[in-house]
Enzyme design. Structure first.
Site, PDB file in Angstrom:
ATOM      1  N   ARG A  30      -6.980  12.825   0.897  1.00 12.99           N
ATOM      2  CA  ARG A  30      -5.954  13.161   1.892  1.00 12.99           C
ATOM      3  C   ARG A  30      -4.583  12.610   1.537  1.00 12.99           C
ATOM      4  O   ARG A  30      -3.579  13.100   2.038  1.00 12.99           O
ATOM      5  CB  ARG A  30      -6.359  12.673   3.275  1.00 12.99           C
ATOM      6  CG  ARG A  30      -6.341  11.173   3.450  1.00 12.99           C
ATOM      7  CD  ARG A  30      -6.748  10.770   4.845  1.00 12.99           C
ATOM      8  NE  ARG A  30      -8.127  11.161   5.117  1.00 12.99           N
ATOM      9  CZ  ARG A  30      -8.759  10.845   6.253  1.00 12.99           C
ATOM     10  NH1 ARG A  30      -8.116  10.166   7.199  1.00 12.99           N
ATOM     11  NH2 ARG A  30     -10.011  11.196   6.434  1.00 12.99           N
ATOM     12  N   ASN A  73       0.850  -1.188   0.000  1.00  9.85           N
ATOM     13  CA  ASN A  73       0.000   0.000   0.000  1.00  9.85           C
ATOM     14  C   ASN A  73       0.890   1.244   0.000  1.00  9.85           C
ATOM     15  O   ASN A  73       1.734   1.421   0.886  1.00  9.85           O
ATOM     16  CB  ASN A  73      -0.902  -0.016   1.231  1.00  9.85           C
ATOM     17  CG  ASN A  73      -1.932   1.096   1.217  1.00  9.85           C
ATOM     18  OD1 ASN A  73      -1.604   2.247   0.963  1.00  9.85           O
ATOM     19  ND2 ASN A  73      -3.175   0.766   1.515  1.00  9.85           N
ATOM     20  N   HIS A 117      -5.665   3.704  -1.731  1.00  9.77           N
ATOM     21  CA  HIS A 117      -6.988   4.061  -1.223  1.00  9.77           C
ATOM     22  C   HIS A 117      -7.290   5.498  -1.640  1.00  9.77           C
ATOM     23  O   HIS A 117      -6.684   6.441  -1.133  1.00  9.77           O
ATOM     24  CB  HIS A 117      -7.004   3.923   0.304  1.00  9.77           C
ATOM     25  CG  HIS A 117      -8.343   4.188   0.922  1.00  9.77           C
ATOM     26  ND1 HIS A 117      -8.566   4.038   2.273  1.00  9.77           N
ATOM     27  CD2 HIS A 117      -9.526   4.596   0.386  1.00  9.77           C
ATOM     28  CE1 HIS A 117      -9.825   4.337   2.540  1.00  9.77           C
ATOM     29  NE2 HIS A 117     -10.425   4.687   1.412  1.00  9.77           N
ATOM     30  N   ARG A 157      -9.500   8.298  -1.177  1.00  7.24           N
ATOM     31  CA  ARG A 157     -10.510   8.750  -0.224  1.00  7.24           C
ATOM     32  C   ARG A 157     -11.296   9.937  -0.770  1.00  7.24           C
ATOM     33  O   ARG A 157     -10.827  10.672  -1.637  1.00  7.24           O
ATOM     34  CB  ARG A 157      -9.847   9.158   1.102  1.00  7.24           C
ATOM     35  CG  ARG A 157      -9.461   7.980   1.981  1.00  7.24           C
ATOM     36  CD  ARG A 157      -8.850   8.465   3.283  1.00  7.24           C
ATOM     37  NE  ARG A 157      -8.649   7.366   4.232  1.00  7.24           N
ATOM     38  CZ  ARG A 157      -9.505   7.050   5.203  1.00  7.24           C
ATOM     39  NH1 ARG A 157     -10.622   7.740   5.338  1.00  7.24           N
ATOM     40  NH2 ARG A 157      -9.245   6.058   6.034  1.00  7.24           N
ATOM     41  N   HIS A 215      -3.645  -4.664   7.861  1.00  5.59           N
ATOM     42  CA  HIS A 215      -3.805  -3.518   8.757  1.00  5.59           C
ATOM     43  C   HIS A 215      -2.959  -3.716  10.005  1.00  5.59           C
ATOM     44  O   HIS A 215      -3.175  -4.631  10.788  1.00  5.59           O
ATOM     45  CB  HIS A 215      -5.257  -3.271   9.172  1.00  5.59           C
ATOM     46  CG  HIS A 215      -5.470  -1.871   9.711  1.00  5.59           C
ATOM     47  ND1 HIS A 215      -5.740  -0.797   8.889  1.00  5.59           N
ATOM     48  CD2 HIS A 215      -5.411  -1.370  10.958  1.00  5.59           C
ATOM     49  CE1 HIS A 215      -5.871   0.305   9.619  1.00  5.59           C
ATOM     50  NE2 HIS A 215      -5.662  -0.020  10.877  1.00  5.59           N
ATOM     51  N   HIS A 262       0.831   6.223   2.013  1.00  6.38           N
ATOM     52  CA  HIS A 262       1.508   7.164   2.895  1.00  6.38           C
ATOM     53  C   HIS A 262       2.757   7.788   2.281  1.00  6.38           C
ATOM     54  O   HIS A 262       3.329   8.708   2.860  1.00  6.38           O
ATOM     55  CB  HIS A 262       1.737   6.532   4.256  1.00  6.38           C
ATOM     56  CG  HIS A 262       0.420   6.267   4.930  1.00  6.38           C
ATOM     57  ND1 HIS A 262      -0.449   7.280   5.278  1.00  6.38           N
ATOM     58  CD2 HIS A 262      -0.219   5.108   5.227  1.00  6.38           C
ATOM     59  CE1 HIS A 262      -1.547   6.765   5.806  1.00  6.38           C
ATOM     60  NE2 HIS A 262      -1.430   5.454   5.781  1.00  6.38           N
ATOM     61  N   GLU A 290      -8.642   0.615  -3.172  1.00  7.45           N
ATOM     62  CA  GLU A 290      -9.517   0.662  -1.999  1.00  7.45           C
ATOM     63  C   GLU A 290     -10.402   1.889  -2.113  1.00  7.45           C
ATOM     64  O   GLU A 290      -9.941   2.980  -2.467  1.00  7.45           O
ATOM     65  CB  GLU A 290      -8.695   0.732  -0.713  1.00  7.45           C
ATOM     66  CG  GLU A 290      -7.956  -0.541  -0.381  1.00  7.45           C
ATOM     67  CD  GLU A 290      -7.305  -0.499   0.988  1.00  7.45           C
ATOM     68  OE1 GLU A 290      -7.235   0.608   1.587  1.00  7.45           O
ATOM     69  OE2 GLU A 290      -6.867  -1.547   1.468  1.00  7.45           O
ATOM     70  N   GLU A 327     -11.079  -9.336   2.820  1.00  9.99           N
ATOM     71  CA  GLU A 327      -9.810  -8.999   3.465  1.00  9.99           C
ATOM     72  C   GLU A 327     -10.067  -8.792   4.946  1.00  9.99           C
ATOM     73  O   GLU A 327     -10.825  -7.900   5.340  1.00  9.99           O
ATOM     74  CB  GLU A 327      -9.182  -7.742   2.864  1.00  9.99           C
ATOM     75  CG  GLU A 327      -7.849  -7.394   3.521  1.00  9.99           C
ATOM     76  CD  GLU A 327      -7.081  -6.307   2.802  1.00  9.99           C
ATOM     77  OE1 GLU A 327      -6.179  -5.698   3.445  1.00  9.99           O
ATOM     78  OE2 GLU A 327      -7.347  -6.063   1.610  1.00  9.99           O
ATOM     79  N   THR A 352      -8.346   3.569   8.299  1.00  8.39           N
ATOM     80  CA  THR A 352      -9.545   2.749   8.328  1.00  8.39           C
ATOM     81  C   THR A 352      -9.566   1.962   9.633  1.00  8.39           C
ATOM     82  O   THR A 352      -8.720   1.109   9.874  1.00  8.39           O
ATOM     83  CB  THR A 352      -9.570   1.796   7.120  1.00  8.39           C
ATOM     84  OG1 THR A 352      -9.408   2.562   5.934  1.00  8.39           O
ATOM     85  CG2 THR A 352     -10.889   1.048   7.058  1.00  8.39           C
TER      86      THR A 352
END
Length: 249
Positions: A53, A11, A47, A49, A195, A14, A74, A155, A105
């Site tokens: 963000r 992922n 992801h 959003r 996660h 970030h 995502e 998931e 999340t």
């Protein structure tokens, strides 16, 4: 019998978080995705959003154009996000809960409570040839509801396991994951997990043979600051593989 293969999805959200903290184009999440693939990632997760963000629309544009491994998008089950997914047609879409006020999340989707809302999204994505997964808590009744929607993949949210103190509390959360993954396999769902996974806690989750993919992001992007992304991915692979072999023994 040997251990079943375990895929690693990276992922890149970030990397975009750091970029957006100052604006501009650096660091580039697409560059991170391509580097991750070169270092051995089986796929990339991003992801998008509602408030943009971290990942932005142009990041998805570039990932679809430049990435030669599966992209797992995502997203929340909204008309805006559905339109983006149908335009790009990534390999997979993972439906996740989303609240503006949360930093990340914080739990799985309540598939039972949102069954009627989710059904048309799962159907329209599937009709477009997109593989649908649902980010879900380790609860058999929620897994049953996901299966009833027609989603082929779930998931498992591993946050409670990752946050639990070592010892009895973490063992209990791991047992919940083991039970949920076994139930997913029994009802014909492909099972992924993610996660909060780190070098220190990934092994026992990797050992669960009915889990076929782990999606990991925040920890690896943080660790990459210190040792670099290729070395981070190599070390995570090694920890996953060791856990997998232990689970198959």
């Amino acid at each position: 019998m040997g251990a079943k293969p375990l895929r690693l999805g990276v992922n890149i959200d970030h990397v975009a978080t750091v970029r957006n903290a100052r604006g501009g184009d650096n660091p580039c999440p697409v560059r991170a995705a391509l580097l991750a693939v070169h270092a051995g990632a089986d796929g990339i997760t991003a992801h998008l959003r509602e408030d943009r963000r971290h990942i932005r629309d142009e990041d998805i544009d570039r990932l679809m154009a430049e990435l030669h491994k599966p992209l797992n998008l995502e997203m929340a089950a909204t008309e805006e996000m559905l339109a983006i997914a149908l335009r790009h047609r990534p390999h997979a879409v993972c439906l996740v809960p989303e609240k503006r006020e949360e930093r990340t999340t914080e739990g799985g989707l309540d598939v039972i409570g949102n069954h009627a809302h989710l059904r048309p999204y799962v159907a329209r994505l599937a009709d477009a040839g997109i593989r649908v997964s649902i980010f879900i808590g380790a609860e058999p009744d929620q897994l049953d509801a996901a299966r009833d929607l027609g989603a082929p993949v779930v998931e498992l949210h591993t946050g409670a396991y990752a946050d639990a103190a070592k010892g009895a509390a973490r063992d209990a959360e791991l047992a919940r994951l083991v039970k949920a993954a076994a139930h997913a396999a029994a009802i014909g769902l492909e099972c992924h997990a993610g996660h909060g996974l780190t070098f220190d806690n990934v092994g026992p989750v990797a050992a669960i043979q009915s889990i076929v993919e782990l999606n990991i992001g925040h920890f690896m992007m943080g660790e990459a600051i210190f040792i670099g992304l290729p070395a981070t991915i190599a070390e995570m692979r090694a920890r996953m593989d060791a856990g997998r072999r232990a689970g198959a023994a």
